[in-house]
Design a protein around this motif. Sequence first.
Motif, PDB file in Angstrom:
ATOM      1  N   ALA A 259      41.132  12.626  40.594  1.00  0.00           N
ATOM      2  CA  ALA A 259      41.977  11.477  40.256  1.00  0.00           C
ATOM      3  C   ALA A 259      41.195  10.158  40.215  1.00  0.00           C
ATOM      4  N   PRO A 260      40.389   9.809  41.238  1.00  0.00           N
ATOM      5  CA  PRO A 260      39.671   8.534  41.149  1.00  0.00           C
ATOM      6  C   PRO A 260      38.606   8.519  40.061  1.00  0.00           C
ATOM      7  N   ILE A 261      38.020   9.683  39.761  1.00  0.00           N
ATOM      8  CA  ILE A 261      37.034   9.760  38.672  1.00  0.00           C
ATOM      9  C   ILE A 261      37.701   9.437  37.342  1.00  0.00           C
ATOM     10  N   LEU A 262      38.832  10.074  37.083  1.00  0.00           N
ATOM     11  CA  LEU A 262      39.524   9.847  35.822  1.00  0.00           C
ATOM     12  C   LEU A 262      40.069   8.430  35.736  1.00  0.00           C
ATOM     13  N   ASP A 263      40.523   7.897  36.857  1.00  0.00           N
ATOM     14  CA  ASP A 263      40.992   6.514  36.865  1.00  0.00           C
ATOM     15  C   ASP A 263      39.849   5.570  36.505  1.00  0.00           C
ATOM     16  N   GLY A 264      38.667   5.819  37.066  1.00  0.00           N
ATOM     17  CA  GLY A 264      37.523   4.981  36.743  1.00  0.00           C
ATOM     18  C   GLY A 264      37.158   5.048  35.268  1.00  0.00           C
ATOM     19  N   LEU A 265      37.211   6.249  34.677  1.00  0.00           N
ATOM     20  CA  LEU A 265      36.888   6.395  33.254  1.00  0.00           C
ATOM     21  C   LEU A 265      37.922   5.693  32.383  1.00  0.00           C
ATOM     22  N   ARG A 266      39.182   5.759  32.763  1.00  0.00           N
ATOM     23  CA  ARG A 266      40.227   5.080  31.992  1.00  0.00           C
ATOM     24  C   ARG A 266      40.073   3.560  32.033  1.00  0.00           C
ATOM     25  N   ARG A 267      39.465   3.034  33.089  1.00  0.00           N
ATOM     26  CA  ARG A 267      39.275   1.597  33.233  1.00  0.00           C
ATOM     27  C   ARG A 267      37.983   1.101  32.570  1.00  0.00           C
ATOM     28  N   SER A 268      37.201   2.028  32.027  1.00  0.00           N
ATOM     29  CA  SER A 268      35.898   1.682  31.457  1.00  0.00           C
ATOM     30  C   SER A 268      35.985   1.543  29.938  1.00  0.00           C
ATOM     31  N   ALA A 269      35.213   0.608  29.387  1.00  0.00           N
ATOM     32  CA  ALA A 269      35.223   0.372  27.940  1.00  0.00           C
ATOM     33  C   ALA A 269      34.607   1.569  27.218  1.00  0.00           C
ATOM     34  N   PRO A 270      35.262   2.060  26.155  1.00  0.00           N
ATOM     35  CA  PRO A 270      34.779   3.274  25.478  1.00  0.00           C
ATOM     36  C   PRO A 270      33.342   3.181  24.988  1.00  0.00           C
ATOM     37  N   GLU A 271      32.945   2.063  24.343  1.00  0.00           N
ATOM     38  CA  GLU A 271      31.579   1.955  23.844  1.00  0.00           C
ATOM     39  C   GLU A 271      30.586   1.896  24.999  1.00  0.00           C
ATOM     40  N   ALA A 272      30.964   1.201  26.076  1.00  0.00           N
ATOM     41  CA  ALA A 272      30.086   1.135  27.246  1.00  0.00           C
ATOM     42  C   ALA A 272      29.919   2.513  27.879  1.00  0.00           C
ATOM     43  N   LEU A 273      30.992   3.307  27.905  1.00  0.00           N
ATOM     44  CA  LEU A 273      30.896   4.669  28.429  1.00  0.00           C
ATOM     45  C   LEU A 273      29.915   5.501  27.607  1.00  0.00           C
ATOM     46  N   ALA A 274      30.023   5.399  26.283  1.00  0.00           N
ATOM     47  CA  ALA A 274      29.161   6.193  25.408  1.00  0.00           C
ATOM     48  C   ALA A 274      27.699   5.816  25.603  1.00  0.00           C
ATOM     49  N   GLU A 275      27.407   4.517  25.699  1.00  0.00           N
ATOM     50  CA  GLU A 275      26.021   4.084  25.849  1.00  0.00           C
ATOM     51  C   GLU A 275      25.484   4.422  27.237  1.00  0.00           C
ATOM     52  N   THR A 276      26.338   4.331  28.244  1.00  0.00           N
ATOM     53  CA  THR A 276      25.905   4.690  29.592  1.00  0.00           C
ATOM     54  C   THR A 276      25.610   6.184  29.677  1.00  0.00           C
TER      55      THR A 276
END
Length: 245
Positions: free
Chosen positions: A179-196
């Motif tokens: 749950a906290p992992i998915l919550d963190g991903l939902r709060r993260s910007a999609p392009e920033a997630l992809a580049e990270t």
Amino acid sequence: MPVPIGRARTRGVETLSLDDTDRRNALSASLVAALGDALADCGEDPDVRAVVLTHTGNTFSAGADLREPPPPQALVGLLRQLVELPRPVIARVTGHVRAGGLGLLAACDMAVASRAATFAFTEVRVGVAPAVISLPLLPRTDPRALARHYLTGERFGSDEAVRTGLLTAAADDVDEALAPILDGLRRSAPEALAETKRLLTARVLETFDRDAAELTALSARLFASGQAREGMTAFLERRDPAWVV
């Protein structure tokens, strides 16, 4: 007949479920193809923020399907697809994982498993080696711990899998841990997630670029060997292979 891949979406998280319980979600040519198609859909859909890879039944994956094995190149392609997908992929494991199934875990960005889950690199016991799955495994796991499990085929538990680097976390309640992992991903910007993710997977992809051809050839050679024929026949006949002393 196509292997079903269960699909569901909740708040931007697409859940893909391996659903070939008759074969304990073994990596058959058809399952590898179906999962690849589902991942491709997720990678092209801007509404998918992350992917959870899970399973039905009590086995995440039993490894390569000895009756309908995928070509080594197809398994390489699936593992690379997981690593390169421009969305984080999290494995959710509530059952057992063997051999090639461990390659799927290593190719995911994170993996969370139940404390009841068990793991084993059983390849050496049927006359082959964990060749192709080493592409994501070797850059992401502890080499000393991995040596024991690669060379003996012993079964080990979730806490050891965390220590090895195969798992992100082990928990009594997998969904509570996720749950906290998915919550963190939902709060993260999609392009920033992809580049990270690109930053995190660079070393893994270097291993694919450098070693994929050699390990694919090794896998094909070993699967065609006499020891592999004896080992796989013994496995299907539920007996020890001839080399056991």
